[in-house]
Write a protein that holds these residues in place. Structure first.
Motif, short mmCIF file in Angstrom:
data_model
loop_
_atom_site.label_atom_id
_atom_site.label_comp_id
_atom_site.label_asym_id
_atom_site.label_seq_id
_atom_site.Cartn_x
_atom_site.Cartn_y
_atom_site.Cartn_z
N GLU A 103 0.48 -9.81 5.60
CA GLU A 103 1.91 -9.79 5.91
C GLU A 103 2.12 -9.15 7.28
N PRO A 104 3.05 -9.66 8.08
CA PRO A 104 3.31 -9.07 9.40
C PRO A 104 3.76 -7.61 9.28
N VAL A 105 3.25 -6.77 10.16
CA VAL A 105 3.57 -5.35 10.13
C VAL A 105 5.07 -5.12 10.26
N SER A 106 5.74 -5.98 10.99
CA SER A 106 7.19 -5.82 11.16
C SER A 106 7.96 -5.96 9.85
N ASP A 107 7.35 -6.58 8.83
CA ASP A 107 8.00 -6.77 7.53
C ASP A 107 7.65 -5.68 6.51
N TRP A 108 6.73 -4.80 6.85
CA TRP A 108 6.27 -3.79 5.90
C TRP A 108 7.39 -2.83 5.52
N GLN A 109 7.38 -2.45 4.25
CA GLN A 109 8.28 -1.41 3.77
C GLN A 109 7.61 -0.05 3.95
N PRO A 110 8.38 1.02 4.04
CA PRO A 110 7.78 2.35 4.22
C PRO A 110 6.93 2.75 3.01
N TYR A 126 -1.48 -1.66 1.21
CA TYR A 126 -1.31 -0.26 0.86
C TYR A 126 -2.25 0.03 -0.31
N LYS A 127 -3.01 1.09 -0.18
CA LYS A 127 -3.93 1.49 -1.25
C LYS A 127 -3.50 2.86 -1.76
N ILE A 128 -3.21 2.91 -3.05
CA ILE A 128 -2.75 4.15 -3.70
C ILE A 128 -3.90 4.74 -4.50
N LYS A 129 -4.07 6.05 -4.37
CA LYS A 129 -4.97 6.80 -5.25
C LYS A 129 -4.13 7.87 -5.91
N GLY A 130 -4.36 8.04 -7.21
CA GLY A 130 -3.60 9.04 -7.94
C GLY A 130 -3.98 9.05 -9.40
N ALA A 131 -3.01 9.41 -10.23
CA ALA A 131 -3.23 9.49 -11.68
C ALA A 131 -2.00 8.96 -12.40
N ASP A 132 -2.25 8.34 -13.56
CA ASP A 132 -1.12 7.88 -14.36
C ASP A 132 -0.57 9.05 -15.18
N ARG A 133 0.43 8.78 -15.99
CA ARG A 133 1.10 9.87 -16.72
C ARG A 133 0.21 10.53 -17.77
N LYS A 134 -0.90 9.87 -18.12
CA LYS A 134 -1.84 10.46 -19.08
C LYS A 134 -3.03 11.12 -18.39
#
Length: 107
Positions: A28-35, A61-69
């Motif tokens: 996707e074009p960078v100009s269309d990216w959401q924050p 976008y790559k997310i690293k984290g944890a779910d609610r459990k």
């Protein structure tokens, strides 16, 4: 003749495997990216994830984290549409995949 066939086959397989690997990228074009903050708020409110990091990887976008459990998650999102592309969950001892399966709708 046989050598030429083997060479063409090897070249074709290399080209096709490279094409398959490149297909994982977001284009996707960078100009269309959401924050990134918009994505963070979405996954925290919608799924209850605790986002530790959001970075750009192969145009996604790559997310690293944890779910609610507390299960470790790694997810890739298209940066303009914020559409989920891949999701990996490392379940703990009491992990349950049912949280990530589609629930049937009642009629």
């Amino acid at each position: 003749m046989k050598t030429a066939f083997i060479a063409r086959t090897a070249l074709l397989s290399l080209l096709l495997s490279g094409y398959a690997l490149a297909d994982d990228d977001c284009r996707e074009p960078v100009s269309d990216w959401q924050p990134r903050e918009t994505l963070r708020q979405h996954v925290e409110q919608q799924y209850g994830w605790n986002v530790q990091r959001i970075k750009v990887d192969d145009g996604c976008y790559k997310i690293k984290g944890a779910d609610r459990k507390g299960n470790a998650i790694e997810a890739r999102y298209a940066p303009a549409s914020l559409r989920l592309r891949t999701l990996h969950v490392n379940f703990g001892d009491d992990g349950d995949a049912r949280d990530y399966l589609a629930r049937p709708t009642s009629e």
